[in-house]
Design a protein around this motif. Structure first.
Motif, PDB file in Angstrom:
ATOM      1  N   UNK A  59       0.811  -1.213   0.000  1.00 22.34           N
ATOM      2  CA  UNK A  59       0.000   0.000   0.000  1.00 22.34           C
ATOM      3  C   UNK A  59       0.853   1.276   0.000  1.00 22.34           C
ATOM      4  N   UNK A  60       1.973   1.252   0.731  1.00 24.63           N
ATOM      5  CA  UNK A  60       2.823   2.451   0.773  1.00 24.63           C
ATOM      6  C   UNK A  60       3.474   2.688  -0.583  1.00 24.63           C
ATOM      7  N   UNK A  90      -5.786  -1.694   4.368  1.00 17.92           N
ATOM      8  CA  UNK A  90      -4.854  -2.808   4.178  1.00 17.92           C
ATOM      9  C   UNK A  90      -3.412  -2.295   4.316  1.00 17.92           C
ATOM     10  N   UNK A  91      -3.098  -1.717   5.500  1.00 18.50           N
ATOM     11  CA  UNK A  91      -1.796  -1.061   5.659  1.00 18.50           C
ATOM     12  C   UNK A  91      -0.615  -2.024   5.511  1.00 18.50           C
ATOM     13  N   UNK A  92       0.506  -1.457   5.075  1.00 20.05           N
ATOM     14  CA  UNK A  92       1.712  -2.283   5.022  1.00 20.05           C
ATOM     15  C   UNK A  92       2.391  -2.303   6.391  1.00 20.05           C
ATOM     16  N   UNK A  93       1.966  -1.398   7.267  1.00 22.28           N
ATOM     17  CA  UNK A  93       2.445  -1.383   8.648  1.00 22.28           C
ATOM     18  C   UNK A  93       1.259  -0.961   9.506  1.00 22.28           C
ATOM     19  N   UNK A  95       1.123   0.131  12.346  1.00 27.97           N
ATOM     20  CA  UNK A  95       1.396   1.368  13.094  1.00 27.97           C
ATOM     21  C   UNK A  95       1.229   2.599  12.204  1.00 27.97           C
ATOM     22  N   UNK A  96       1.061   2.385  10.910  1.00 26.57           N
ATOM     23  CA  UNK A  96       0.872   3.516  10.000  1.00 26.57           C
ATOM     24  C   UNK A  96       1.744   3.354   8.769  1.00 26.57           C
ATOM     25  N   UNK A  97       1.127   3.481   7.593  1.00 27.61           N
ATOM     26  CA  UNK A  97       1.883   3.353   6.343  1.00 27.61           C
ATOM     27  C   UNK A  97       2.181   4.721   5.740  1.00 27.61           C
ATOM     28  N   UNK A 112       2.146  13.028   8.771  1.00 31.03           N
ATOM     29  CA  UNK A 112       1.598  11.941   7.941  1.00 31.03           C
ATOM     30  C   UNK A 112       0.952  10.885   8.819  1.00 31.03           C
ATOM     31  N   UNK A 113      -0.273  10.536   8.484  1.00 29.11           N
ATOM     32  CA  UNK A 113      -0.944   9.476   9.243  1.00 29.11           C
ATOM     33  C   UNK A 113      -1.978   8.751   8.387  1.00 29.11           C
ATOM     34  N   UNK A 114      -2.384   7.550   8.871  1.00 33.34           N
ATOM     35  CA  UNK A 114      -3.376   6.736   8.165  1.00 33.34           C
ATOM     36  C   UNK A 114      -4.775   7.036   8.695  1.00 33.34           C
ATOM     37  N   UNK A 115      -5.732   6.752   7.856  1.00 35.81           N
ATOM     38  CA  UNK A 115      -7.133   6.870   8.255  1.00 35.81           C
ATOM     39  C   UNK A 115      -7.852   5.662   7.656  1.00 35.81           C
TER      40      UNK A 115
END
Ligand code: COA
Length: 335
Positions: A59-60, A90-93, A95-97, A112-115
């Motif tokens: 995903x990243x 579907x994060x690659x991490x 903890x946040x991608x 930078x953060x995921x949602x």
């Protein structure tokens, strides 16, 4: 002087980008693994093929490529970006991608953060970013939708595996103190209906020591009640869009383009019919890419902006919907 040191701003749209993996999974190929046919899938969903990310993609990586392309269109340098929001389920991490994307972009000044909001994720991220920009404290944001659902699809379930694909899309948006091209939005969640579509953490226990057990961090496959999700989308999306049009004093005739989350062509047609929006205004690329979750809306935007169908100052009505259940709509002017 004490007190707020920033004022409310509007937002403008500066660029878009997308990335699609190269592996193509056609309906014919899916027919080799489950009891289905190209004819059935095309008639019931409108999908003909989808893209599948390679084993060394994630995903990243996909989000990064989409972001690079959006930044190039906006003509931004990395250091001028101050916010990156990555919508993904579907994060690659876990903890946040988004931080990986920030690092690859060398956007060292960006928060930078995921949602996570499944197929509504891109819309929720766009509205979240717009609130940061309108505060006046942040100026330039990349909003990215990137998903790799192929990792979680149950490839033995013909009721769901036919629908999904992988991809990423991004928008570059900027604060403006004399213009606001985001006219309005409406977002909703109904967790009570969440069981219709989910991707649960498995209930697997492990043992640490003595009697101290823990729950292992593994996820199941996508589980979906297709008919209920279909009914939800066809009922709720026209309602939320009608409310938004009313709140913003727009009529459906004022809309140049309708971009709906690409789930099923029958859903797109039914929503268009209920809203009395001319079919030629409903943009789609579902046939080529299927449902790429948080990526569908920016993938459509990017394709039709780059082929010059969407032009500067066009009015775009967009709506995302999906697991949560979650859904929402936004009305904007491109440019
Ligand atoms: N190929 C062939 N037959 C299939 C099939 C497939 N891929 N999937 C289901 N069927 C069969 C069913 O087993 C059923 O057979 P039966 O009548 O013998 O029991 C029949 O087709 C009808 O099933 P049904 O579930 O009623 O089909 P449908 O017309 O509702 O289409 C979906 C199924 C999944 C395509 C449709 O419900 C849908 O798109 N729902 C929305 C899902 C969605 O968009 N999810 C993501 C939201 S973000």
């Amino acid at each position: 002087m004490k007190g707020p040191n920033f004022v409310n701003n509007g937002i403008t749209f500066k660029g878009c980008g997308s990335y699609l993996p190269t592996q193509v999974l056609s309906n014919e190929k899916i027919s080799q693994i489950v009891d289905t046919s190209d004819e059935w899938i095309k008639t019931r969903t409108g999908i003909e093929s989808r893209r599948i990310a390679e084993v060394d993609e994630n995903v990243s990586e996909m989000g990064f490529k989409a972001a690079v392309s959006a930044m190039a269109m906006a003509d931004w340098n990395s250091e001028s970006v101050d916010l990156i929001i990555l919508a993904t389920s579907t994060p690659s991490d876990l903890f946040g991608s988004a931080p990986m994307i920030q690092s690859k972009l060398r956007a060292k000044n960006a928060l930078a953060f995921d949602l996570t909001a499944a197929c509504s994720g891109f819309l929720f991220a766009l509205i979240t970013a717009s609130q940061y920009l309108s505060s006046g404290k942040y100026k330039r944001a990349l909003v990215i939708g990137s998903d790799q659902l192929s990792s979680y699809v149950d490839w033995k379930d013909r009721g769901s595996c036919i629908l999904f694909g992988d991809g990423a899309g991004a928008l570059a948006i900027e604060a403006s103190n004399d213009q606001n091209n985001l006219f309005g939005f409406n977002l909703r969640t109904d967790g009570a209906r969440g069981s219709f579509l989910n991707l649960y953490n498995k209930k697997l226990d492990g043992n640490i020591v003595d009697q101290i057990k823990f729950r292992k961090g593994e996820f199941s496959n996508i589980s979906m009640n297709g008919q209920e999700v279909y009914k939800f989308a066809v009922r709720e999306v026209p309602i939320i869009i009608s409310e938004l049009l009313k709140e913003t004093n727009f009529d459906s005739e004022d809309i140049d383009w309708l971009i709906l989350h690409q789930a099923n062509q029958r859903i797109l047609d039914a929503v268009g019919d209920r809203l009395k929006i001319n079919k030629r205004k409903i943009l789609t690329n579902l046939n080529k890419y299927g449902n790429t979750s948080a990526a569908t809306i920016p993938l459509v935007l990017d394709e039709f902006i780059r082929n010059h169908k969407i032009k500067k100052n066009d009015i775009i009505l967009t709506s995302g919907f999906g697991a949560g259940l979650s859904w929402g709509a936004a009305l904007l002017k491109w440019g």
